[in-house]
Design a protein around this motif. Structure first.
Motif, mmCIF file in Angstrom:
data_model
loop_
_atom_site.group_PDB
_atom_site.id
_atom_site.type_symbol
_atom_site.label_atom_id
_atom_site.label_comp_id
_atom_site.label_asym_id
_atom_site.label_seq_id
_atom_site.Cartn_x
_atom_site.Cartn_y
_atom_site.Cartn_z
ATOM 1 N N VAL A 18 0.851 -1.414 -0.071
ATOM 2 C CA VAL A 18 -0.166 0.040 0.025
ATOM 3 C C VAL A 18 0.939 1.404 -0.102
ATOM 4 C CG1 VAL A 18 -1.952 1.364 1.329
ATOM 5 C CG2 VAL A 18 -1.614 -1.185 1.382
ATOM 6 N N VAL A 19 0.847 2.006 -1.130
ATOM 7 C CA VAL A 19 1.584 3.132 -1.156
ATOM 8 C C VAL A 19 0.973 4.623 -0.509
ATOM 9 C CG1 VAL A 19 2.944 4.703 -2.754
ATOM 10 C CG2 VAL A 19 2.745 2.265 -3.015
ATOM 11 N N MET A 20 1.733 5.157 0.193
ATOM 12 C CA MET A 20 1.345 6.490 1.022
ATOM 13 C C MET A 20 2.296 7.309 0.884
ATOM 14 S SD MET A 20 -0.421 5.307 4.422
ATOM 15 C CE MET A 20 -1.859 4.106 4.450
ATOM 16 N N SER A 21 1.808 8.691 1.268
ATOM 17 C CA SER A 21 3.304 9.791 1.617
ATOM 18 C C SER A 21 3.728 9.307 2.880
ATOM 19 C CB SER A 21 2.880 11.199 1.398
ATOM 20 O OG SER A 21 1.775 11.369 2.635
ATOM 21 N N PRO A 22 4.999 9.684 3.271
ATOM 22 C CA PRO A 22 5.435 9.433 4.546
ATOM 23 C C PRO A 22 4.814 9.778 5.526
ATOM 24 C CG PRO A 22 7.334 10.197 3.055
ATOM 25 C CD PRO A 22 6.004 10.292 2.316
ATOM 26 N N GLU A 23 3.972 11.309 5.550
ATOM 27 C CA GLU A 23 3.152 11.917 6.516
ATOM 28 C C GLU A 23 2.080 10.861 6.678
ATOM 29 O OE1 GLU A 23 4.967 13.634 4.225
ATOM 30 O OE2 GLU A 23 6.371 14.265 5.848
ATOM 31 N N GLU A 24 1.305 10.446 5.525
ATOM 32 C CA GLU A 24 0.324 9.601 5.620
ATOM 33 C C GLU A 24 0.812 8.093 6.552
ATOM 34 O OE1 GLU A 24 -2.202 10.937 1.858
ATOM 35 O OE2 GLU A 24 -0.716 9.163 1.492
ATOM 36 N N ALA A 25 1.760 7.718 6.019
ATOM 37 C CA ALA A 25 2.092 6.622 6.783
ATOM 38 C C ALA A 25 2.463 6.527 8.088
ATOM 39 C CB ALA A 25 3.470 6.009 5.774
ATOM 40 N N GLU A 26 3.276 7.568 8.451
ATOM 41 C CA GLU A 26 3.497 7.949 9.842
ATOM 42 C C GLU A 26 2.049 7.862 10.823
ATOM 43 O OE1 GLU A 26 7.490 10.560 9.707
ATOM 44 O OE2 GLU A 26 5.600 11.524 9.888
ATOM 45 N N LEU A 27 1.116 8.469 10.210
ATOM 46 C CA LEU A 27 -0.370 8.550 10.998
ATOM 47 C C LEU A 27 -0.943 7.343 10.956
ATOM 48 C CD1 LEU A 27 -1.711 12.084 10.332
ATOM 49 C CD2 LEU A 27 -0.627 11.193 12.393
ATOM 50 N N ALA A 28 -0.777 6.838 9.686
ATOM 51 C CA ALA A 28 -1.569 5.309 9.386
ATOM 52 C C ALA A 28 -1.019 4.372 10.629
ATOM 53 C CB ALA A 28 -1.154 4.717 8.083
ATOM 54 N N LYS A 29 0.377 4.364 10.937
ATOM 55 C CA LYS A 29 0.734 3.386 11.849
ATOM 56 C C LYS A 29 0.118 3.699 13.302
ATOM 57 C CE LYS A 29 2.694 0.474 14.391
ATOM 58 N NZ LYS A 29 2.429 -0.854 14.513
ATOM 59 N N LEU A 30 0.200 5.178 13.637
ATOM 60 C CA LEU A 30 -0.066 5.286 15.140
ATOM 61 C C LEU A 30 -1.820 5.303 15.090
ATOM 62 C CD1 LEU A 30 2.123 8.591 15.937
ATOM 63 C CD2 LEU A 30 2.036 6.305 16.691
ATOM 64 N N PHE A 31 -2.464 5.498 14.054
ATOM 65 C CA PHE A 31 -4.076 5.336 13.988
ATOM 66 C C PHE A 31 -4.217 3.734 14.119
ATOM 67 C CE2 PHE A 31 -5.308 9.367 11.172
ATOM 68 C CZ PHE A 31 -4.731 10.382 12.316
ATOM 69 N N THR A 32 -3.597 3.137 13.546
ATOM 70 C CA THR A 32 -3.726 1.621 13.767
ATOM 71 C C THR A 32 -3.868 1.201 15.006
ATOM 72 O OG1 THR A 32 -2.918 1.335 11.379
ATOM 73 C CG2 THR A 32 -3.109 -0.712 12.984
ATOM 74 N N ASN A 33 -2.693 1.518 15.905
ATOM 75 C CA ASN A 33 -2.502 1.146 17.319
ATOM 76 C C ASN A 33 -3.499 1.925 18.117
ATOM 77 O OD1 ASN A 33 -0.599 -0.602 16.498
ATOM 78 N ND2 ASN A 33 1.044 0.239 17.444
ATOM 79 N N VAL A 34 -3.883 2.955 17.990
ATOM 80 C CA VAL A 34 -4.720 3.979 18.793
ATOM 81 C C VAL A 34 -6.173 3.397 18.682
ATOM 82 C CG1 VAL A 34 -5.951 6.251 18.871
ATOM 83 C CG2 VAL A 34 -3.147 5.814 18.845
ATOM 84 N N TRP A 35 -6.466 2.956 17.483
ATOM 85 C CA TRP A 35 -7.580 2.461 17.028
ATOM 86 C C TRP A 35 -8.160 1.119 17.852
ATOM 87 C CZ3 TRP A 35 -12.332 3.717 15.391
ATOM 88 C CH2 TRP A 35 -13.174 2.818 14.821
ATOM 89 N N ARG A 36 -6.967 0.431 18.115
ATOM 90 C CA ARG A 36 -7.262 -0.753 18.600
ATOM 91 C C ARG A 36 -7.103 -0.483 20.285
ATOM 92 N NH1 ARG A 36 -6.252 -6.241 17.924
ATOM 93 N NH2 ARG A 36 -4.869 -7.188 19.270
ATOM 94 N N TYR A 37 -6.232 0.171 20.757
ATOM 95 C CA TYR A 37 -6.334 0.610 22.221
ATOM 96 C C TYR A 37 -7.744 1.179 22.629
ATOM 97 C CZ TYR A 37 -4.188 2.287 26.517
ATOM 98 O OH TYR A 37 -3.735 2.548 27.769
ATOM 99 N N ILE A 38 -8.140 2.131 21.576
ATOM 100 C CA ILE A 38 -9.456 2.838 22.192
ATOM 101 C C ILE A 38 -10.674 1.667 22.090
ATOM 102 C CG2 ILE A 38 -11.416 4.218 21.498
ATOM 103 C CD1 ILE A 38 -9.093 6.144 20.544
ATOM 104 N N LYS A 39 -10.342 0.553 21.065
ATOM 105 C CA LYS A 39 -11.620 -0.442 21.091
ATOM 106 C C LYS A 39 -11.533 -1.309 22.421
ATOM 107 C CE LYS A 39 -11.038 -2.571 16.798
ATOM 108 N NZ LYS A 39 -11.631 -3.508 15.838
#
Ligand SMILES: NC(=O)c1ccc[n+]([C@@H]2O[C@H](COP(=O)([O-])OP(=O)(O)OC[C@H]3O[C@@H](n4cnc5c(N)ncnc54)[C@H](O)[C@@H]3O)[C@@H](O)[C@H]2O)c1
Length: 402
Positions: free
Chosen positions: A198-219
């Motif tokens: 999956v191709v993203m810009s570096p700024e998108e990818a940095e947030l994508a990784k954090l969002f992935t973990n945060v989403w799980r933590y909030i669930k």
């Protein structure tokens, strides 16, 4: 500037490659035919890896380690010079938050500073640690400041510990770089492991990784709060959860209650909060709920039992089921609170090898008046005891009310 080798001796070097995610990655590349080096500052781990022994448990990894060592495709070293031997340099050192929950935005550049003299033109520098947003740009600036023609990519790791040796080949890999050639080279490297990129810009990818973990933590926090709500009313959250999800796919992703701990979810939620100027009410609420669960468990137990006169046994000290990893495990927080409230606390875990205070399960079962299952290891299924057990995961199948 260091001379560019005509033909790099190796395909990949992994900085921090003896760690929980660096080592499985190095093994995966080597097992797919790449010539791989590891640079790591831990002498103990480097010696173990070169001797064919895993420094931590990861299912399926040790046999691959032995195989790739025998094939001559893997070498670990504490000498930073090895960083110069490969075309692709992958950085996967730890990126924790400190005791005041501050991220260290310079962790990666500091680590790279230790081997900067061995970086050379033509390498592709791939950041794989979970980073504070903006670190990829910081590294690009650092590399440019060194006068090096090195492209930088950010390709986050998304495996779960314990599943690395399958998930590295199955999960889609997020690939990001500032330039099309950087993206293309990272794409080709990770294409050795998986066809899903999956191709993203570096700024998108940095947030994508954090969002992935945060989403799980909030669930997890949502489930934990609902658990406490049901429990306060004498109701069994697990019965409610299973009932509401039965043949109802929209609720199928509601997790069971339990300690949401470990080295990633909490610290990445705090990284994102810091990035957003501490304006992250959902993240901070999730932290309060998840970190509060051991406090709630003890609070409930002291309403039912005279803890001060009891020996409490904690079953499971790892941060999750089937793991030997105690980093940021809430079992230790539970232990601290119980040590203050109870007469004595005894702990056991079938996987953890790093805690000399642990006792065999039989001893803990025999000596305790009350038991708490703090990590839902499969080994505890079918456990027979006449002692009361607090079991928020329903490992014993006797309900989760405490
Ligand atoms: N553990 C996970 O499940 C997981 C999953 C996805 C992403 N991540 C991210 O991956 C990164 C690494 O996590 P981890 O759990 O593997 O950490 P870890 O502590 O297990 O491994 C880090 C390794 O880096 C080495 N190291 C530290 N400083 C170094 C330096 N300056 N030079 C060379 N080696 C150095 C350490 O000796 C260690 O072997 C973190 O950013 C983490 O958030 C972790």
């Amino acid at each position: 500037m260091t001379k560019v080798p005509d033909l790099p001796e190796r395909d990949v070097v992994v900085i921090g490659g003896c760690g929980h995610v660096g080592l499985p990655l190095a093994l995966a590349f080597a097992d797919r035919g790449a010539r791989v080096a590891i640079y790591d500052v831990s002498e103990t781990s480097v010696a173990m890896v070169n001797a064919g022994r895993m420094p931590f448990a990861e299912p399926g990894a040790e046999e691959v380690l032995r195989r790739v060592l025998a094939a001559g495709r893997l070498e670990a070293s504490v000498d930073p010079a090895i960083v110069g031997s490969a075309e692709h340099v992958v950085v996967v050192i730890g990126t924790p938050v400190d005791e005041h929950l501050n991220p260290d935005q310079t962790a990666i550049t500091k680590a790279l500073g230790g081997c900067a003299g061995y970086l050379h033109d033509g390498q592709l520098l791939i950041l794989r640690s979970t980073v504070f947003p903006g670190v990829t740009a910081l590294v690009e600036k650092m590399v440019a400041g060194l006068g090096l023609q090195i492209e930088v990519a950010f390709c986050p790791e998304r495996i779960a510990e314990g599943k690395a040796m399958t998930e590295l080949f199955e999960l889609p890999q997020i690939v990001s770089s500032r330039t099309p050639t950087g993206t293309d080279r990272a794409w080709r490297l990770f294409g050795r492991l998986t066809s899903k990129l999956v191709v993203m810009s570096p700024e998108e990818a940095e947030l994508a990784k954090l969002f992935t973990n945060v989403w799980r933590y909030i669930k997890f926090a949502t489930a934990n709060q609902l658990y406490m709500m049901a429990n306060e009313r004498g109701l069994d959250f697990e019965r409610i959860r299973q009932g509401l999800a039965e043949d109802y796919p929209r609720a199928a992703d509601m997790p069971a209650a339990g300690f949401a701990a470990g080295p990633c979810l909490f610290k990445d939620t705090m990284q994102l909060a810091a990035f957003n100027h501490n304006n992250f009410p959902l993240g901070h609420a999730a932290m309060a709920v998840n970190e509060g669960l051991p406090l709630y468990v003890v609070h409930r137990l002291e309403q039912r039992f005279d803890l001060a006169s009891m020996t409490v046994g904690i079953l499971g000290m790892a941060f999750k089921a089937g793991s030997d990893d105690t980093r940021s495990s809430l079992s230790y927080k539970l232990k601290r609170i119980l040590a203050f409230k109870a007469d004595a606390v005894l702990c056991t875990d079938p996987y953890v090898t790093t805690d000399p205070a642990l006792l065999p399960l039989g001893e803990v079962l025999a000596a305790s008046d009350l038991l708490v299952i703090a990590a839902p290891h499969p080994d505890y299924k079918g456990l027979v005891t006449d002692k009361p057990v607090a079991d928020i995961w329903d490992v014993l199948g006797q309900g989760v009310r405490i």
